[in-house]
Scaffold this active site. Structure first.
Site, PDB file in Angstrom:
ATOM      1  N   HIS A   1       0.664  -1.162  -0.040  1.00  0.00           N
ATOM      2  CA  HIS A   1      -0.006  -0.031   0.126  1.00  0.00           C
ATOM      3  C   HIS A   1       0.879   1.185   0.119  1.00  0.00           C
ATOM      4  O   HIS A   1       0.388   2.193  -0.185  1.00  0.00           O
ATOM      5  CB  HIS A   1      -0.917  -0.040   1.186  1.00  0.00           C
ATOM      6  CG  HIS A   1      -1.993  -0.914   1.085  1.00  0.00           C
ATOM      7  ND1 HIS A   1      -1.901  -2.339   1.453  1.00  0.00           N
ATOM      8  CD2 HIS A   1      -3.360  -0.935   0.681  1.00  0.00           C
ATOM      9  CE1 HIS A   1      -3.082  -2.967   1.300  1.00  0.00           C
ATOM     10  NE2 HIS A   1      -4.011  -1.926   0.650  1.00  0.00           N
ATOM     11  N   GLY A   2       2.069   1.086   0.269  1.00  0.00           N
ATOM     12  CA  GLY A   2       2.869   2.321   0.569  1.00  0.00           C
ATOM     13  C   GLY A   2       4.133   2.083   1.175  1.00  0.00           C
ATOM     14  O   GLY A   2       4.243   1.333   2.079  1.00  0.00           O
TER      15      GLY A   2
END
Length: 478
Positions: free
Chosen positions: A321-322
């Protein structure tokens, strides 16, 4: 271009549908390919070329894997292909994180005397990289024959309904549909209904709740009331934003004859974390299970390895997701509870009990605090507020930042999220994937009450959208 925009609803979509149905059947994959690249290139033409290059790379790699004469060569081609895909994802998604960290170290915490240029993240790259990886792995496992033509595979990767933010589909999900699919008014009407209800979820509920979440997460040292309002608001905002997008994607696919898998199944009715991950972002959960958890050894390497594989899968899922510590903590949080439930043999199909539901929702909300926070300091400040470390009430200095309309929509959101199975039954949707089976064929049925409700909600969403402004989806950042 996003689905919840005036240009998409009033220009791109009508034009795409009109030209699609005017196009001869044998050329429709070509049209999907061209139309989807126009959709993506609306933002950045150069990044559409990047998507085309990765598509060609993986298509050719799958042919090499399929045609290799020895297992050793097949595995070599697979490893090289996945390494190339992940290297590309790492560069665009994580280069800035490591560049900033390196600059901080070399400057010893002082204002940067040097820095590396920041890399712009192409929208949707996480999703189409995952689509490509699943394709080459399925070909390697002999679960799938390579696509008959490059155009069909390229159209699958670029297909605009799932291109930007999922669902995370596999070529095997749509291959036969690219080769031949049925078009009729019933499917089109069902697709239009799903699109409109998804738009209503996004614009009427998620966007109305967003100011409450944004206000709480921006307040320094929030109180208990402020923290819980913000955490619950974000829990609802993220769900209605992303499930709304998924519903719109499913509807758009159905409008041109494609049947996508469902991506959500009332996740906020879950009675444990295992149950939650069988209901939340189903396409990503199954992807992580089939291509990461099983590849790490799954249940085959002993008890200790099972827990390691669970934790590693969720941590890497968080990292996907990051590049932020908060995502790693969020993944580890869920991985820990999945391991605990497996150790105590907690069933995902356990009967609904209020106590287990409340405990599960507590764990989910705490996880979303990490997920939403910009850094660990902000996350710990929110958690401290949730236990009353900064007071209890809603302070007058910040009360004006919490709109009353947002509170009302939070109540609507809670009732909708918890009452989804009942709503399906009320509208005559008899199966979990909202299709009625007639003669062994998926045949979508839309009764008049559902059609009118969807039309009214969709119209209200469009009016609000025009009155406000274009609103990008939360999941675009991932």
């Amino acid at each position: 271009m996003v689905f919840s925009s005036v240009i998409f609803i009033f220009v791109y979509l009508p034009l795409f549908l009109a030209l699609y149905y005017a196009c001869p059947v044998r050329y429709r994959s070509y049209f999907i390919l061209i139309g989807s690249y126009c959709f993506y290139a609306w933002w950045r033409v150069d990044f559409s070329l990047l998507m085309l290059a990765t598509t060609a790379f993986n298509y050719c790699a799958a042919l090499l894997i399929h045609g290799a004469q020895t297992q050793q060569r097949r595995k070599l081609f697979l490893v090289a292909t996945i390494a190339g895909d992940l290297a590309l994802l790492f560069y665009f998604k994580y280069f800035n994180f490591f560049a900033d960290s390196s600059a901080y170290v070399f400057n010893q915490g002082e204002p940067y005397s040097w820095s590396l240029p920041h890399v712009i993240l192409p929208i949707g790259i996480s999703f189409y990289i995952f689509h490509n990886v699943s394709y080459v792995v399925d070909v390697y496992r002999r679960d799938l024959e390579p696509s008959r033509t490059f155009v069909d595979y390229a159209a699958f990767i670029a297909f605009f309904p799932h291109q930007i933010a999922g669902p995370v589909l596999r070529f095997s999900d749509l291959a036969e549909q690219f080769y031949g699919r049925e078009h009729n008014w019933a499917k089109f009407n069902y697709g239009a209904m799903r699109f409109l209800t998804g738009l209503a979820k996004k614009v009427l509920i998620a966007d109305s709740i967003a100011p409450v979440a944004d206000a709480a997460f921006s307040i320094p040292n929030p109180t208990m009331a402020e923290s819980w309002l913000g955490a619950i608001a974000y829990t609802l905002q993220l769900y209605f934003d992303f499930s709304g997008y998924s519903s719109m994607a499913i509807g758009l696919g159905m409008m041109v004859g494609f049947h996508f898998i469902e991506n959500f199944d009332a996740p906020y009715r879950s009675v444990n974390i295992t149950d939650f991950w069988r209901r939340w972002h189903i396409s990503l959960s199954s992807w992580l299970r089939d291509y990461l958890y099983i590849s790490l050894g799954g249940n085959r390497k002993g008890v200790g390895r099972i827990y390691f594989n669970l934790a590693a899968t969720m941590v890497l899922g968080g990292l996907w997701h990051g590049a932020n510590t908060t995502f790693l903590v969020w993944g580890a949080w869920h991985g820990f509870w999945l391991a605990v439930e497996r150790y105590f043999k907690v069933s995902a199909s356990a009967p609904f009990r209020v106590s287990s539901w409340l405990f599960t929702m507590l764990l989910v909300v705490i996880g979303w605090v990490f997920f939403r926070s910009a850094n660990m300091t902000e996350a710990m400040s929110m958690l401290a507020g949730m236990v009353g470390r900064n007071g209890f009430g809603l302070r007058s200095d910040y009360a004006w930042e919490f709109p009353n309309f947002g509170f009302l929509l939070m109540v609507v959101g809670v009732l909708t999220a918890l009452g989804e199975p009942q709503l399906r039954r009320f509208f005559g949707l008899k199966t979990t994937n909202e299709l009625v089976y007639v003669g062994g064929i998926d045949y979508p049925h839309v009764n008049p009450v559902l059609a009118v409700t969807a039309a009214v909600l969709g119209l209200a969403a469009i009016v609000k959208l025009v009155a406000d402004s274009d609103t990008p989806f939360l999941y675009f950042q991932f």
